[in-house]
Scaffold this motif. Structure first.
Motif, mmCIF file in Angstrom:
data_model
loop_
_atom_site.group_PDB
_atom_site.id
_atom_site.type_symbol
_atom_site.label_atom_id
_atom_site.label_comp_id
_atom_site.label_asym_id
_atom_site.label_seq_id
_atom_site.Cartn_x
_atom_site.Cartn_y
_atom_site.Cartn_z
ATOM 1 N N UNK A 307 -5.046 7.260 0.396
ATOM 2 C CA UNK A 307 -5.631 6.806 1.659
ATOM 3 C C UNK A 307 -5.489 5.300 1.836
ATOM 4 N N UNK A 308 -5.649 4.559 0.742
ATOM 5 C CA UNK A 308 -5.631 3.100 0.898
ATOM 6 C C UNK A 308 -4.266 2.588 1.351
ATOM 7 N N UNK A 309 -3.197 3.305 1.036
ATOM 8 C CA UNK A 309 -1.872 2.892 1.498
ATOM 9 C C UNK A 309 -1.841 2.859 3.021
ATOM 10 N N UNK A 310 -2.322 3.918 3.646
ATOM 11 C CA UNK A 310 -2.284 4.009 5.109
ATOM 12 C C UNK A 310 -3.322 3.084 5.739
ATOM 13 N N UNK A 311 -4.456 2.875 5.062
ATOM 14 C CA UNK A 311 -5.417 1.879 5.540
ATOM 15 C C UNK A 311 -4.769 0.494 5.579
ATOM 16 N N UNK A 312 -4.022 0.169 4.540
ATOM 17 C CA UNK A 312 -3.329 -1.126 4.510
ATOM 18 C C UNK A 312 -2.299 -1.219 5.629
ATOM 19 N N UNK A 313 -1.539 -0.158 5.843
ATOM 20 C CA UNK A 313 -0.538 -0.174 6.923
ATOM 21 C C UNK A 313 -1.211 -0.338 8.279
ATOM 22 N N UNK A 314 -2.379 0.315 8.473
ATOM 23 C CA UNK A 314 -3.138 0.120 9.712
ATOM 24 C C UNK A 314 -3.485 -1.350 9.896
#
Length: 762
Positions: A307-314
């Motif tokens: 999840x944190x990967x996509x949070x970072x991309x956001x």
């Protein structure tokens, strides 16, 4: 652990009063073929690393001490067993996977080896395992859909899926941007969907990096004992595939504006999942944004990231091209395999679909091309094509059911929906993977012979940097033919191709360190040649994603970031050739003239002033002319064209420019191979001075022509610029930021390279 259970290793205590009721395990990232036992009672049989498991374990629990045990089965044995049970043989890429039959398992395909990865077929529990009580319900999914985005407002439809053990009344709270709503919901046993709509006037929109703000709102849903929070970005996105005179377009439109996609392909951050972390991932993604990237393609042979990967991309504004995890092999189409895939797709799409960074869901990586790679599928294409289509349809239908708004693309590369033709060399439609320069040993200029609509893979290898090599190789191993160096090259013929290309363009390097240096310079030249030309074709071409951003271990590869996150020459060069405003030089096909194109990825009309000059081999600048041009918003336009006869013999063509928005840059073009130039000593000198904030200022100067100046520190850190040119009498100030602050009084030592000093003399 939920309730009052206390975990001690694999054992936990569950007092008598709490043993009753409905209990379940919550497990994710379980890799891969495993049986989970509680008190020697099997409660889960798992065989998909990409699913979340929530088995009911109530009947296996007992008062007092309980014990959890996980039995992992060999992936290698499981793959062989499943292959033997197929109705017909399912080929896999032996070039990539020295460990056989990884295509039988729903696990990262690169675990079985790849042409940049070690083959270890790891196994384990990488995510979470928790014992929880269903009292009275749990949250299964929190999903959103954005509706009516065209009148200055938006309706955010929220869907909360609950699972209950028995009928009950559950108080549900939704909160969005400070607005909190309560619903008291009577729910039956099993799954129930609770919906709510938030209306937002004048929403702040989420934009990709470089195009606007990455506005994010907080959405939460809570029930007794559980809260789930999401960061929501409000935006529209479309994939434009309209027919045109060349074939059909392939362009992303965000909030009504077409966005040129600049980026790279992402592979797992480490060969071993346990060595990944939020901090390591954030460093890699921040490096992508620092090089003006706005899109990352999550390649289909690794993981659906945490999840944190996509949070970072956001947060960083990186659009995500998300492959499903199928790559470079053929796959089964048996009912059990497809049912497993369907559950994987449903879970992953529901987990990730609310992220504003998710731009595209792509069915697989190169599976259509793989139909031509194996004797079995060449001899019986119909059988394997039908098998592929069944798999692809299951994925597509799963996406459309889980998230009807999703942008779907069947495969990468693909020329279009239900088009099973050669998208590797056809450049009129769809996305393209172009590998002729690397795999077919064609010249860098060959990139200018094709006009892709969107190139989602292309690459050229280099060696990893010397400080990384020194972590695995002794002094006696510093030779491209040594067993240690060859072991860290997983692409068959890769070292020979690096060397062969080097001798096409450069003189023989004087030692191993300079061989490594030149390999990185030529990698940057290769990718830069492609990107410069394809950006000049805008809006015919609307995206370039090079292979690859990162490495999984210390290895010769196509990456622009070393294992550990340090920048190779390519990454410093990418920061220049991906700059939103640039001027690029494009030689004509007949070699008689050179056109200069302005590239503008901003919404402003820009005026660009350029100085054009020749540079002699001893570093003297000879003015040729100046030029001023106007470039429309979001377009490329020609600024100037000159005849090659205007450039003195044995001189380089060089330029500098500044745009009316303040962006500036420079570059040079060699009209003949660098090996043909009788370069004179550059007279490079450096001085290093500590700054008060723990950084260091390096002043680099030259008395002659210094091409591709590279600084290399003896400690980890990042330079403000690298792989740059200096002319006679010019100096440049570079800032070095150590990764870890140095002790007071310590000053890093720097090795400096340039093209002339790299050469074998005499």
């Amino acid at each position: 652990m939920g309730g009052r259970a206390r975990l001690d290793g694999g054992a936990f205590l569950l007092p008598q009063p709490h043993c009753e009721g409905s209990w379940y395990l919550d497990i994710d990232y379980l890799d891969t073929v495993a049986v989970v036992f509680i008190n020697d009672v099997p409660v889960l049989s798992a065989d998909n690393c990409f699913r979340r498991y929530r088995p009911d374990v109530s009947t296996a629990l007992q008062p007092g001490e309980n014990r959890i045990r996980i039995l992992f089965h060999s992936s290698i044995a499981a793959g062989a067993d499943r292959q033997a049970r197929q109705p017909f043989y399912i080929p896999y890429s032996t070039n990539n996977s020295p460990i056989a039959n990884g295509n039988m398992l729903r696990k990262p395909q690169c675990h079985f080896g790849w042409d940049w990865n070690i083959a270890v077929a790891p196994l384990g529990l990488y995510g979470t395992i928790a014992l929880k009580k269903l009292d009275p319900a749990r949250i299964e999914h929190l999903e959103t859909e954005q509706v009516h985005h065209d009148d200055g407002s938006v309706d955010l439809h929220v869907r909360l899926t609950l699972y209950a053990f028995e009928p009950s009344v559950v108080p549900v709270h939704f909160e969005f941007d400070g607005v909190r709503e309560r619903l008291d919901c009577g729910i039956p046993a099993g799954e129930t969907v609770i919906a709510h709509v938030f209306h937002i006037d004048r929403p702040r929109l989420w934009w990709p990096a470089g195009s606007g703000e990455q506005a994010l709102y907080t959405l939460s849903a809570d029930i007794p004992g559980e809260t789930l929070t999401r960061r929501i970005g409000l935006r529209t996105i479309a994939l434009i595939t309209d027919p045109d005179e060349a074939g059909s377009r392939f362009a992303f439109k965000v909030n009504g504006r077409e966005i040129f996609c600049r980026g790279a392909n992402w592979i797992p951050a480490d060969a071993l999942f346990s060595r990944t972390s939020l901090e390591k991932t954030e460093d890699l993604l921040q490096s992508a944004v620092a090089a003006h990237m706005n899109m990352i393609r999550v390649w289909g042979g690794g993981f659906y990231e945490q999840d944190y990967f996509y949070d970072l991309c956001d947060r960083l504004g990186l659009m995500v091209w998300q492959d499903f995890m199928f790559a470079c092999n053929l796959y089964p189409c048996t009912e059990d395999f497809l049912a497993n895939v369907a559950q994987e797709v449903d879970y992953q799409v529901r987990r990730l679909s609310s992220h504003p960074s998710i731009a595209l869901w792509c069915g697989d990586n190169e599976l259509v091309g793989a139909l031509t790679w194996f004797k079995e599928s060449r001899d019986n294409r119909d059988r394997y094509l039908v098998a592929y289509d069944r798999l692809n349809r299951v994925i597509e239908q799963g996406v459309r059911k889980a998230y009807p708004q999703a942008l779907w693309w069947p495969s990468s590369p693909a020329s279009g929906y239900l088009d099973y033709g050669d998208a590797w060399h056809a450049d009129g439609s769809g996305d393209m993977h172009y590998w002729s320069v690397w795999h077919e040993n064609k010249s860098f200029a060959n990139y200018r012979t094709i006009k892709p609509r969107f190139c989602s893979e292309f690459g050229f290898q280099s060696y990893t940097s010397m400080p990384v090599i020194e972590t695995f190789a002794d002094r006696g191993d510093m030779n491209i033919a040594s067993p240690v160096i060859e072991l860290h090259q997983k692409n068959a013929g890769g070292n020979e191709r690096i060397a062969g290309t080097m001798f096409r363009y450069f003189r023989f390097p004087k030692d191993f360190a300079n061989f490594v240096y030149l390999s990185q310079i030529q990698q940057g030249l290769a990718i830069g040649t492609a990107v410069d030309y394809w950006r000049s074709l805008k809006p015919h071409c609307m995206g370039t994603l090079y292979w690859q951003l990162n490495d999984t271990w210390p290895v010769a590869s196509w990456s622009s970031l070393d294992y550990g996150g340090s920048w190779k020459a390519l990454h410093y060069m990418a920061r220049r050739f991906f700059q939103p405003v640039n001027v690029v030089a494009i030689p004509s096909e007949d070699g008689t003239s050179i056109a200069f194109s302005m590239v503008n990825d901003t919404l402003e009309e820009l005026t660009i002033d350029m100085n054009l000059f020749a540079v002699t081999l001893d570093g003297e600048r000879l003015p040729i002319r100046t030029a001023t041009g106007t470039c429309p918003p979001d377009r490329a336009a020609e600024l100037l064209s000159i005849d090659e006869t205007e450039i003195p013999v044995d001189a380089l063509l060089a330029w500098s420019f500044i745009a009316s928005n303040g962006m500036s840059g420079e570059g040079h073009l060699a009209l003949q191979p660098y090996k043909a130039l009788e370069l004179q000593p550059s007279g490079l000198e450096t001085s290093v001075a500590p700054l008060a904030d723990g950084r260091f200022e390096i002043t680099v100067s030259a008395t002659g022509l210094a091409l591709f100046v590279m600084l290399e520190a003896d400690c980890p850190g990042r330079l403000s610029d690298n792989a740059f040119d200096l002319h006679a009498g010019i100096s440049r100030r570079i800032i070095f930021t150590p990764t870890t602050p140095l002790a007071e009084g310590d000053v890093p030592q720097f090795r400096i390279y340039d093209l002339q000093s790299s050469q074998q003399l005499g």
